[in-house]
Design an enzyme around this catalytic site. Sequence first.
Site, PDB file in Angstrom:
ATOM      1  N   LEU A 134      -5.081   1.127  -4.467  1.00 51.04           N
ATOM      2  CA  LEU A 134      -4.844   1.969  -5.639  1.00 51.04           C
ATOM      3  C   LEU A 134      -6.157   2.592  -6.083  1.00 51.04           C
ATOM      4  O   LEU A 134      -6.237   3.765  -6.438  1.00 51.04           O
ATOM      5  CB  LEU A 134      -4.226   1.142  -6.762  1.00 51.04           C
ATOM      6  CG  LEU A 134      -2.905   0.447  -6.419  1.00 51.04           C
ATOM      7  CD1 LEU A 134      -2.397  -0.360  -7.608  1.00 51.04           C
ATOM      8  CD2 LEU A 134      -1.858   1.457  -6.007  1.00 51.04           C
ATOM      9  N   ARG A 136      -6.299 -11.999   4.059  1.00 48.01           N
ATOM     10  CA  ARG A 136      -5.007 -11.632   4.616  1.00 48.01           C
ATOM     11  C   ARG A 136      -4.950 -11.722   6.136  1.00 48.01           C
ATOM     12  O   ARG A 136      -4.005 -12.271   6.699  1.00 48.01           O
ATOM     13  CB  ARG A 136      -4.660 -10.199   4.207  1.00 48.01           C
ATOM     14  CG  ARG A 136      -4.317 -10.078   2.754  1.00 48.01           C
ATOM     15  CD  ARG A 136      -4.025  -8.652   2.378  1.00 48.01           C
ATOM     16  NE  ARG A 136      -3.667  -8.593   0.963  1.00 48.01           N
ATOM     17  CZ  ARG A 136      -3.400  -7.468   0.310  1.00 48.01           C
ATOM     18  NH1 ARG A 136      -3.465  -6.309   0.934  1.00 48.01           N
ATOM     19  NH2 ARG A 136      -3.073  -7.486  -0.959  1.00 48.01           N
ATOM     20  N   GLU A 170      -4.477   6.735   1.579  1.00 46.21           N
ATOM     21  CA  GLU A 170      -4.271   5.929   2.782  1.00 46.21           C
ATOM     22  C   GLU A 170      -4.307   6.778   4.049  1.00 46.21           C
ATOM     23  O   GLU A 170      -4.565   6.266   5.145  1.00 46.21           O
ATOM     24  CB  GLU A 170      -2.924   5.181   2.679  1.00 46.21           C
ATOM     25  CG  GLU A 170      -2.742   4.091   3.738  1.00 46.21           C
ATOM     26  CD  GLU A 170      -1.405   3.340   3.630  1.00 46.21           C
ATOM     27  OE1 GLU A 170      -0.714   3.509   2.607  1.00 46.21           O
ATOM     28  OE2 GLU A 170      -1.080   2.592   4.560  1.00 46.21           O
TER      29      GLU A 170
END
Lengths: 261, 226, 635
Positions: free
Chosen positions: C441, C330, C425
Amino acid sequence: MNLVLRIWRQASAEVEGRFEDYPVSGISTDYSFLEVLDRINEDLVSQNQEPVAYEMDCREGICGSCSLMINGTPHGPRPATTTCQLYMRHFHDGQTITVEPWLSRATPVIKDLVVDRSALDRIMQSAGYISVHTGEAPDANTIPVSKSRADKAFVAASCIGCGACIAACPNASAMLFVAAKVTHLSLLPQGEPERSHRVRAMVVAMDREGFGNCSNHYECAKACPKSIPVSLIARLNREFQHAGLLGHEYGGPIHHAAHEE
Amino acid sequence: MKRLLYLLSTTIGRKLIVALTGIVLILFVVGHISGNLTIYIGQSALNNYAHFLQTSPMLWVMRLSMLAIVMLHVALGVAVTQENSLARPESCHAGQSWYLHVYQRRMIISGLVLLAFIAVHVAHLTLGAGIGEVFRLKDASGHVDVYSRVVTTFQNAWIAWAYIAAMMFLAIHLKHTVRAVFQTLGFSRESYFEFLEFLSWMVTLAVVGGFISIPLSVQLGWLALL
Amino acid sequence: MIPDAHIPRGDLGDKWDNCLDSLHLLSPANKRNRSVIVVGTGLAGASAAATMSELGYRVDAFTFHDSPRRAHSIAAQGGINASKNYPNDGDSHYRLFIDTIKGGDFRSREANVYRLAQISGNIIDQCVAQGVPFAREYGGYLDNRSFGGALVSRTFYAKGQTGQQLLLGAYGAMNRQIHQGGVRLHTRSEMLELVLKEGRACGIITRNLVTGRIRRHMADAVVLATGGYSNIFHRSTNAFGCNVTAIYRAYKRGALFANPCFTQIHPTCIPVLHEHQSKLTLMSESLRNHGRLWVPKQVDDPREPRNIPEVERDYFLERKYPAYGNLSPRDISSRTVKEVCDEGRGVGAMKHSVYLDFQSAIEEHGLDFIEQRYGNLFDMYRHICNEDPYLRPMKIYPAAHYTMGGLWVDYHLMSNIPGLFVIGEANFSDHGANRLGASALMQGLADGYFILPQTIGHYFAEADAQPLALDDEVFDAAEQDATRRINRLLAVAGGQTVASLHRQLGDIMWHHCGMSRSEQDLCSAIDQIQELRDEFWKSVNVTGTSRDLNQTLEYAGRVADFMEFAELMCRDALAREESCGAHFREEYQNKAEARRDDERFSHVAAWAYRGEALPERFEEKLAFECARLMERDYR
């Protein structure tokens, strides 16, 4: 685009509400419906007036927060779309758009376009789960589940709990919501042991909240942003009748917990 | 009994009973029209059929149970409707048209009209209120002459058209009912919908068409006193 | 000072077991006397609240939404990793661990990450038992897919709605406890302050968003599960409500903030179409499996994409990273997209998107194949952008998506403030400088279901319950602080909307502290943020009162915290003089490749609030015993 939004304003549950017209100009067709409301609100704040209260959060059609009655249709004119993903290209220049909250006895207004949908959560709290302690679970592949069954459960489980079904129903019935939740868990083998109790408890909880009955108009499924099929209501009826007439757990007490705030 | 009371205490249970009594009523109107259609075979056919019914030892059992079923159906129907209007106090959205509003309430409207119709109809053709002499006519075999009773009555244009109008409400009621019954009893899948829709139309057209055909035939002169 | 991280002894694989063995236990009767406040009801918060209640603790759960199931965990699309090795393709705890460590560019703790890998399988077991309808194969067993460039298939998924299904599972588990009375749920309640007594977390101050009432809540421990702060960039893939307030308030009360500058920018999002656009919608990363990214070679090429011949197209990822091509991680993909747009070769109305083209995939595999695989994503794109991706290539651009940084926690997930735990998070722990797909998750649920409920008991067993009352002076002071802030916001009555100030802050952060950072940019950003913050407090206009539902006031409070936190983020980025993971410093690169500096920066940077003075930076050294430090090379 130039538009007029006729928006329901109501300062609180205790006072009377009324419609007010808000003209807004220079809207691009790429605006989402909520971005038009944002524009109106920014203009209102700049004029030292209170902006329109409305609910939203994810703006990608999954959290189920947005909740507007747009020209008499929940989530507006496009099928299978939440308000946050409704774009202005589906309206025409010069249009007057009526925006109302999703009113019903079980979902009263809090302010302007914000309603209280906690009734749905209370239904879920009554039995909308599988009772398994953390740590008890066997290996995930212990029980195979046929793909078609898992896929059907998924369709039911994709309900986002927005309440459009209730808003669309002439009787403000929550049957499609409850049907989706009951179906999701009853189709899976993991949900089997509590199946009978679950459906009874959830239907009783639904009745307590003051929702109406299903009178088979099927407006709910048309309004559902996740296209939950109306056949699930038939399944709920069947589940409930089975549990009520034949369920061996009949007569067991159904407790309701007290809730704070 | 305990379970029945339990069912009655829940919305789904009440609707189940509305649906079950509805099924009996559908079967009744289907039977009713089948019998009525013997009018086209001839005077004696209808009169014999009527005689058979009237002399049946089960006549009063049937009449009383039908009465009970109608009462239960209506009472629960009205109760359900009341709950529904409570659930949505502000019944009409600003963005919603009035005819949609009426359309969505067609079951209670047509239901109440039908209830009134049933009362009038029973008083009229079964008990003979306002019919006078014709009510006491006998045919050649000594049976009550229902044929002449019906034909004479429907020769009055007002009565004929009033019956036809009432049957329109039956059409509205029935059309909704057939598919809804399957849904409420839990026998419904997406793949059945088209068939159930078709079935709804067929039952409605057959039953209502049959009922309407009689006053219409009399008015058009196809059925006349012999 | 950073306290000890409490990494257990032993081999990496034994550490979690050793930790569990050494934890002090509470008797069932004592558990009932201990209370916990959980703020946030997303995956981490809901799973923690449910599990702690199952164990017997009294739990109060808080969410600012009307329902726990609105939390933004619900929007996670892709899936959840677990090293189950069901496909028999050679996966193991070790491989998941090493992929995560490497993906995080060696800026996370080995022990934490290994524990995450060990627990990952239990999460799947638990979720399936709760009725999460994961995708299955025809035989009825769970399906796995490869995700985010992993070499094994270890991602469990439920169509593109994995987060929703997992959250409904955790929500169900919590509902069961609410029904049984173990969890008291407080909806529409926003945490405004953390309350400490003698240095230990003992409660929070909340505002009821409907009545405006300020309330005090006390407990023996406070758990923050309040998510990430990507909304500091104004436009992001996060939900509108996502904010830094809870963890920033805790930071101001003394909690250390770790690696605030580690923010992930996701490469495939729907770009900005107009200035008032409020949301950047994520398009699943899986699109890069068959889509090819390109821009015209020529600057400001006005031609339709289909009319640009192959030779005049620049397939920039394939060119720069031939080994991974369009499947590069990413951070690398995002940065390269930005590079080509900065060169002026961006496409679309605002000249800052690139094409994601399926033409060659359609030619190779057929339209049916592509439609079957990506049909719903194509529909989503068409719906939002009003363009047919089968006819014109998609236009995409990166968007802020996830924040790896968060409050510092030890191996027990406790911050440096005793009694303050941070999960999901909101903490910094497992993703280092960059998070891999399908890991968020996993971490949220590992923290909530399996780690925190065990370690919190140890804290209770060690620390005696403090006698405390809601009228204690610490609550008076905290409530006053909260009220004062609200009144101050309402009193400004200036001429700018909160949204416009937020937009300005977002612009500064996106351009100076986004995908690529430099000393000069960061210094200028700090100046600009300070100016903007002054402007905020001079000119923000918050209408209405504090005594009812006032969304402007809520928003203003959150943006006010972003205004302060932004500076901390820039300072952290400035101090980290290396490029690692999502943090790319222009000064530290070898031919456009990130240059990590393990000598100087193989550590976690944890910041302490120092009032008016500058925040103080501490370092927690990272030791790598099992994972071999190597350069991330996707070329």
